[in-house]
Design a protein around this motif. Structure first.
Motif, mmCIF file in Angstrom:
data_model
loop_
_atom_site.group_PDB
_atom_site.id
_atom_site.type_symbol
_atom_site.label_atom_id
_atom_site.label_comp_id
_atom_site.label_asym_id
_atom_site.label_seq_id
_atom_site.Cartn_x
_atom_site.Cartn_y
_atom_site.Cartn_z
ATOM 1 N N LEU A 203 0.665 -0.783 -0.169
ATOM 2 C CA LEU A 203 -0.072 0.025 -0.163
ATOM 3 C C LEU A 203 0.729 1.408 0.147
ATOM 4 C CD1 LEU A 203 -2.989 -0.947 2.336
ATOM 5 C CD2 LEU A 203 -2.772 -0.442 -0.012
ATOM 6 N N GLY A 204 2.073 1.248 0.371
ATOM 7 C CA GLY A 204 3.088 1.924 0.805
ATOM 8 C C GLY A 204 4.179 2.137 -0.806
ATOM 9 N N VAL A 205 4.007 1.680 -1.391
ATOM 10 C CA VAL A 205 4.330 1.333 -2.665
ATOM 11 C C VAL A 205 5.043 2.928 -3.654
ATOM 12 C CG1 VAL A 205 3.108 0.983 -4.597
ATOM 13 C CG2 VAL A 205 5.038 -0.150 -4.736
ATOM 14 N N ALA A 206 4.224 4.134 -3.315
ATOM 15 C CA ALA A 206 4.225 5.288 -4.044
ATOM 16 C C ALA A 206 5.936 5.810 -3.258
ATOM 17 C CB ALA A 206 3.160 6.058 -3.526
ATOM 18 N N ALA A 207 5.698 5.564 -2.542
ATOM 19 C CA ALA A 207 7.250 6.154 -1.962
ATOM 20 C C ALA A 207 8.527 4.962 -2.580
ATOM 21 C CB ALA A 207 7.422 5.024 -0.482
ATOM 22 N N LEU A 208 8.344 3.912 -2.839
ATOM 23 C CA LEU A 208 9.636 3.115 -3.707
ATOM 24 C C LEU A 208 9.299 4.233 -5.054
ATOM 25 C CD1 LEU A 208 8.785 -0.237 -3.082
ATOM 26 C CD2 LEU A 208 10.412 1.094 -1.846
ATOM 27 N N LEU A 209 8.388 4.782 -5.741
ATOM 28 C CA LEU A 209 8.715 5.145 -7.203
ATOM 29 C C LEU A 209 9.163 6.833 -7.414
ATOM 30 C CD1 LEU A 209 5.361 3.113 -7.746
ATOM 31 C CD2 LEU A 209 7.394 2.824 -9.000
ATOM 32 N N ALA A 210 9.701 6.847 -6.550
ATOM 33 C CA ALA A 210 10.797 8.188 -6.794
ATOM 34 C C ALA A 210 11.093 8.901 -8.376
ATOM 35 C CB ALA A 210 12.350 8.446 -6.256
ATOM 36 N N PRO A 211 10.832 10.023 -8.936
ATOM 37 C CA PRO A 211 10.867 10.272 -9.846
ATOM 38 C C PRO A 211 12.759 9.911 -10.477
ATOM 39 C CG PRO A 211 10.343 12.162 -9.295
ATOM 40 C CD PRO A 211 10.401 11.018 -7.719
ATOM 41 N N ASP A 212 12.824 8.791 -12.197
ATOM 42 C CA ASP A 212 14.412 8.483 -12.173
ATOM 43 C C ASP A 212 15.163 10.158 -12.874
ATOM 44 O OD1 ASP A 212 16.562 7.920 -12.672
ATOM 45 O OD2 ASP A 212 15.854 6.877 -14.637
ATOM 46 N N ARG A 213 15.934 10.212 -11.385
ATOM 47 C CA ARG A 213 16.967 11.810 -11.480
ATOM 48 C C ARG A 213 17.633 11.764 -12.799
ATOM 49 N NH1 ARG A 213 13.956 14.390 -9.614
ATOM 50 N NH2 ARG A 213 12.959 14.734 -7.719
ATOM 51 N N SER A 214 18.283 10.196 -13.216
ATOM 52 C CA SER A 214 19.512 10.186 -14.020
ATOM 53 C C SER A 214 19.294 9.681 -15.053
ATOM 54 C CB SER A 214 20.424 10.421 -13.324
ATOM 55 O OG SER A 214 20.425 9.215 -12.958
ATOM 56 N N PRO A 215 17.496 10.089 -16.093
ATOM 57 C CA PRO A 215 17.699 9.131 -17.107
ATOM 58 C C PRO A 215 18.402 8.937 -18.413
ATOM 59 C CG PRO A 215 16.108 11.243 -17.621
ATOM 60 C CD PRO A 215 17.501 11.174 -15.458
ATOM 61 N N ALA A 216 18.095 7.760 -18.971
ATOM 62 C CA ALA A 216 19.421 7.356 -20.290
ATOM 63 C C ALA A 216 19.077 8.198 -21.082
ATOM 64 C CB ALA A 216 19.592 6.138 -20.645
ATOM 65 N N THR A 217 19.814 9.168 -22.050
ATOM 66 C CA THR A 217 19.689 9.798 -23.018
ATOM 67 C C THR A 217 19.351 8.928 -24.454
ATOM 68 O OG1 THR A 217 20.897 10.529 -23.694
ATOM 69 C CG2 THR A 217 19.627 12.146 -21.916
ATOM 70 N N VAL A 218 18.466 9.422 -25.162
ATOM 71 C CA VAL A 218 18.591 9.052 -26.688
ATOM 72 C C VAL A 218 19.360 9.869 -27.378
ATOM 73 C CG1 VAL A 218 17.189 8.205 -28.641
ATOM 74 C CG2 VAL A 218 16.640 7.593 -26.529
ATOM 75 N N PRO A 219 20.126 9.674 -27.375
ATOM 76 C CA PRO A 219 20.877 10.855 -29.060
ATOM 77 C C PRO A 219 20.389 11.115 -29.989
ATOM 78 C CG PRO A 219 22.446 8.907 -28.621
ATOM 79 C CD PRO A 219 21.696 8.617 -28.058
ATOM 80 N N GLY A 220 20.096 12.229 -30.508
ATOM 81 C CA GLY A 220 19.567 12.551 -31.579
ATOM 82 C C GLY A 220 18.260 11.821 -32.655
ATOM 83 N N ALA A 221 17.786 10.847 -32.031
ATOM 84 C CA ALA A 221 16.394 10.281 -31.911
ATOM 85 C C ALA A 221 14.989 10.604 -31.908
ATOM 86 C CB ALA A 221 16.029 9.442 -30.756
#
Ligand SMILES: Nc1ncnc2c1ncn2[C@@H]1O[C@H](COP(=O)(O)OP(=O)(O)OP(=O)(O)O)[C@@H](O)[C@H]1O
Length: 548
Positions: free
Chosen positions: A287-305
């Protein structure tokens, strides 16, 4: 069987997708069974895609994870591009869903957690899938520790979206991906990051547990609109903790979505807390799973996509879009026409300076040549030529057209007795199946593969960036002498022969007449004939006078 390169033989088609056809195939030397995806001709004919294909080679070959279908080799042969992969003996999730209906919430969470594990590994390596959908998750059957058959999801088609993401292909063939699974930022033509895969995982979760994707419509346009502006609604069958995860994955803003690693962890917490045998503590944690879903601070980028020509930045999509695309709501993949990206600020590909010429070529790995520099071929062009020359040395067998599998429309083989769907059915009823129980994959139990202990070894490099040796010039042919019948009139040759014979015979006759005894024979014969006919006339007169 049709050869591909010098090492493989295509046996029978397994299925066809938007980017190519997958064949059950054989390694010539060992008889090992593999899957080969032959990319569509329009992709193979696009020089940009071919360059990308070679450039991405090392990325595709190095991706290894127990939930990623391993790419073993890339083949360039003439106009044919093919990816050699491990063969997964089982249906894809799209087909499985259509045949068996939705999964239980626990099975949904566990299957998607395995997919999220695969994504976490690829994102850490800087590779974004960009086309996550049920059709790209294959279900291998594995034997669990207790001897029961279990599902083992395998993510495939890594890098294909990136390969097909060619300016040329986008322009002329309007490849865009799959509207039902496209992230809002991709639909808008904004820069993409690994968050597009998290969005795809959210759609996958929703579809696995309900049997259909959250956004549906009569046209691709309608579906894209919903991705951009509609919030998904929670179906009553989805438990609250699982919905919390889905809702976080489907956030419109990519910066608000969690990382793949957090997603995998959260899904396992949810699976542990929503089962009928869950402890109170596990249910509380879920029920408290929202706490585990923090935004990703360093996502992998797609170069020139450029996933496709997007919906013009922040412009009103209805002003920009026209419903010109081909869209089949029942199909896995649909395409939209190019030219939808008319917002200047919507260009997602401005990773290099604007302008024409090489500076604007986003596919170039090397800086442009200075002015006046000799125009030697791009290193990738040399590499491509070398690869093609090598492939053209392949010994090619003769194959009559009716035996050529590439000329046949692929069709799926009907599942035989005891085929996969039945063996998966209990999984749906027993959602506790754990994909990570050190399973032995069915495909790896094939005798051919056991006979190959070096199976996990990377294939030797096939595309060294060397210039190919100059081919020997073919022997010069003597020019053919032109005949008297340049227009090839039928029968003229025969007529000429006959005429010659007639003239020769006539000359012989004339010569024999004047020079030989023929003439005197004729005169004496003629005199004899005249005297005989004279006698005959006299006798006739005498007879008639006697008869009176
Ligand atoms: N490695 C593999 N082993 C066995 N079957 C495979 C393998 N890869 C793909 N397939 C099967 O081949 C069929 C076509 O695959 P493909 O990836 O081309 O389809 P798709 O995902 O619908 O298309 P696309 O990704 O190009 O839009 C699928 O039904 C899939 O089940």
């Amino acid at each position: 069987m049709r050869p591909v390169g010098s090492k493989y033989l295509l046996e029978e088609p397994l299925g066809r997708g938007a980017t190519g056809t997958v064949w059950r195939s054989q390694v010539r030397d060992t008889g090992e069974i593999v899957a080969i995806k032959v990319l569509k001709e329009e992709l193979a004919n696009d020089a940009d895609v071919v360059m990308r294909f070679l450039r991405e080679r090392s990325v595709l070959l190095r991706l290894r994870h127990e939930h990623i279908v391993r790419v073993r080799d890339l083949v360039v042969e003439g106009d044919l591009l093919a990816l050699v992969m491990d063969l997964v003996d089982g249906p894809d999730l799209y087909r499985y869903l259509r045949e068996n209906g939705p999964f239980s919430p626990v099975a949904t969470a566990l299957l998607t957690a395995a997919v999220a594990d695969a994504l976490a590994t690829s994102h850490a390596d800087g590779v974004v899938h960009r086309d996550l959908k049920p059709a790209n998750v294959l279900l291998a059957t594995v034997t669990g520790a207790d001897g029961s058959a279990q599902m083992h999801p395998m993510l495939t088609d890594f890098g294909i979206a990136r390969l097909a993401d060619s300016p040329g292909v986008t322009r002329t063939h309007e490849f865009v991906g799959t509207p039902a699974y496209i992230a809002p930022e991709s639909a808008r033509g904004r820069p993409q990051t690994s968050a597009v895969d998290i969005y795809g995982a959210g759609i996958l979760l929703y579809e696995l547990v309900t049997g259909h994707p959250p956004f549906r419509g009569e046209s691709a346009l309608e579906v894209l609109h919903q991705h951009l502006s509609e919030e998904p609604r929670r179906p009553s069958t989805v438990p609250e903790p699982l919905w919390t995860v889905i809702e976080h994955c489907l956030r419109k803003e990519p910066e608000e979505r969690p990382s793949a690693q957090s997603l995998a962890h959260a899904l396992r917490v949810v699976a542990a807390g929503i089962g009928v045998h869950s402890s109170a503590a596990a249910a509380e944690a879920a029920l408290g799973v929202a706490a585990l879903l923090a935004p990703d601070r360093s996502p992998a980028t797609v170069p020139g996509a450029t996933s496709f020509a997007g919906i013009g930045g922040d412009a009103d999509p209805t002003q920009v879009l026209q419903n010109r695309g081909t869209y089949d709501p029942n199909s896995v993949t649909s395409v939209l026409p190019a030219g939808m990206n008319n917002g200047a600020n919507a260009d997602p590909t401005q990773v290099l300076p604007n302008g024409s010429g090489p500076a604007a070529d986003r596919t170039r790995a090397l800086p442009p040549l200075p002015d006046g520099a000799p125009q030697s071929p791009h290193p990738w062009e040399s590499q491509l030529n070398a690869a093609r020359n090598r492939a053209q040395q392949t010994e090619v067998q003769y194959l009559s057209p009716d035996q050529d599998p590439l000329r046949h429309r692929p069709r799926r083989q009907p599942p035989g007795p005891g085929a996969a769907p039945q063996s998966y059915a209990p999984q749906q009823q027993q959602p506790q199946a754990q994909p990570q129980q050190q399973p032995q994959r069915r495909s790896q139990r094939q005798p051919q593969q056991q006979a190959q202990p070096g199976y996990q070894q990377p294939q030797p490099q096939r595309y060294e960036p060397q210039r190919p040796p100059a081919p020997e010039p073919p022997p010069r042919r003597e020019p053919r002498s032109r005949g008297a019948n340049p227009m090839k009139i039928p029968g003229l040759g025969c007529l000429k022969g006959c005429m010659t014979m007639i003239i020769v015979l006539a000359i012989i006759l004339v010569a024999a007449w004047y020079l030989g005894p023929l003439h005197s024979w004729y005169n004496s014969g003629r005199a004899t004939w005249l005297s005989v006919s004279h006698w005959f006339g006299s006798i006739q007169n005498w007879v008639s006078s006697v008869g009176g």
